[in-house]
Design an enzyme around this catalytic site. Structure first.
Site, PDB file in Angstrom:
ATOM      1  N   HIS A  17      -6.493  -1.079  -3.887  1.00 52.10           N
ATOM      2  CA  HIS A  17      -7.817  -0.439  -3.980  1.00 52.10           C
ATOM      3  C   HIS A  17      -8.410  -0.646  -5.376  1.00 52.10           C
ATOM      4  O   HIS A  17      -9.578  -0.960  -5.520  1.00 52.10           O
ATOM      5  CB  HIS A  17      -7.699   1.082  -3.768  1.00 52.10           C
ATOM      6  CG  HIS A  17      -7.254   1.502  -2.403  1.00 52.10           C
ATOM      7  ND1 HIS A  17      -6.213   2.377  -2.198  1.00 52.10           N
ATOM      8  CD2 HIS A  17      -7.720   1.183  -1.170  1.00 52.10           C
ATOM      9  CE1 HIS A  17      -6.068   2.587  -0.898  1.00 52.10           C
ATOM     10  NE2 HIS A  17      -6.953   1.869  -0.255  1.00 52.10           N
ATOM     11  N   LYS A  41      -4.191  15.608   9.936  1.00 49.20           N
ATOM     12  CA  LYS A  41      -2.970  16.326   9.538  1.00 49.20           C
ATOM     13  C   LYS A  41      -2.005  15.409   8.805  1.00 49.20           C
ATOM     14  O   LYS A  41      -1.083  15.862   8.164  1.00 49.20           O
ATOM     15  CB  LYS A  41      -2.301  16.886  10.792  1.00 49.20           C
ATOM     16  CG  LYS A  41      -3.029  18.091  11.334  1.00 49.20           C
ATOM     17  CD  LYS A  41      -2.190  18.819  12.393  1.00 49.20           C
ATOM     18  CE  LYS A  41      -3.029  19.888  13.057  1.00 49.20           C
ATOM     19  NZ  LYS A  41      -3.293  19.635  14.471  1.00 49.20           N
ATOM     20  N   ARG A  90      -7.617  -7.472   3.934  1.00 50.20           N
ATOM     21  CA  ARG A  90      -6.292  -7.982   3.572  1.00 50.20           C
ATOM     22  C   ARG A  90      -5.905  -9.164   4.442  1.00 50.20           C
ATOM     23  O   ARG A  90      -5.809 -10.286   3.992  1.00 50.20           O
ATOM     24  CB  ARG A  90      -5.238  -6.871   3.709  1.00 50.20           C
ATOM     25  CG  ARG A  90      -5.331  -5.825   2.619  1.00 50.20           C
ATOM     26  CD  ARG A  90      -4.508  -4.628   2.930  1.00 50.20           C
ATOM     27  NE  ARG A  90      -4.928  -4.042   4.195  1.00 50.20           N
ATOM     28  CZ  ARG A  90      -4.507  -2.887   4.672  1.00 50.20           C
ATOM     29  NH1 ARG A  90      -3.624  -2.204   4.002  1.00 50.20           N
ATOM     30  NH2 ARG A  90      -4.950  -2.403   5.812  1.00 50.20           N
ATOM     31  N   SER A 128      -1.727   2.318   1.830  1.00 49.64           N
ATOM     32  CA  SER A 128      -1.349   3.678   1.436  1.00 49.64           C
ATOM     33  C   SER A 128      -0.226   4.194   2.333  1.00 49.64           C
ATOM     34  O   SER A 128       0.675   4.906   1.876  1.00 49.64           O
ATOM     35  CB  SER A 128      -2.545   4.626   1.565  1.00 49.64           C
ATOM     36  OG  SER A 128      -3.574   4.205   0.728  1.00 49.64           O
TER      37      SER A 128
END
Ligand code: PNS
Length: 164
Positions: A17, A41, A90, A128
């Site tokens: 990022h 969540k 990507r 991530s």
């Protein structure tokens, strides 16, 4: 003034990022990093934690601003007088989703364009989710995220473990 938005979840922000941020900040007068304030969540960090984390790792780039947003990305773009959305690509696996996102946004807001930057080869594998997965098993994530971010990820995961 050319204002662009770089939106995402950034849970947490990775070197991939950061690479996109540094390169796109050179292309536009102002780059607003839009942190999606979703109620998923599975998010490790709250949106305000993510905003603070991103502010800290981008503090040396003067034309970058970090904000969280709810709702539609194009509404956030309009509110901030931005007519460009930046996304990183990507691999081919990103393409279908990104095409759908940009074309849908284009139908809703024809004045807004999405530009894609191909990620630095060094980070083409990075996400991530992978960073969180490694950290969950106490792996070393220092090659993937800034030192300060790595520390926060470790702390957060330890806290979650304690809470059960
Ligand atoms: O980092 P991510 O999770 O791939 O980012 C996805 C993001 C935030 C760009 C996307 O989910 C988004 O724009 N969400 C806001 C809601 C929205 O505008 N949806 C309609 C787009 S088709």
């Amino acid at each position: 003034m050319k204002v662009a938005i770089y939106p995402g979840s950034f849970d947490p922000i990775t070197y991939g990022h950061l690479d996109i941020i540094k390169r796109s900040a050179r292309m536009f007068d102002k780059l607003i990093i839009g942190v999606l304030n979703n109620c998923s969540k599975t998010a490790l960090f709250t949106s305000s934690e993510r905003v603070t984390m991103i502010q800290s790792v981008t503090k040396s780039i003067p034309n970058v601003e970090v904000k969280s947003f709810d709702g539609l990305l194009i509404d956030f773009a309009h509110k901030n007088q931005a007519d460009i959305i930046v996304r990183g690509l990507r691999a081919i696996t990103d393409f279908e989703y990104e095409l759908q996102l940009s074309q849908t946004n284009k139908v809703i807001a024809p004045n807004i364009d999405t530009v894609f930057l191909t990620t630095n080869l060094k980070y083409s594998y990075l996400s991530s989710s992978i960073v969180k997965e490694i950290a969950r098993y106490q792996g070393d994530i220092s090659a993937f995220v800034d030192e300060s971010v790595a520390l926060l990820v470790k702390e957060k995961i330890a806290k979650k473990h304690q809470e059960g």
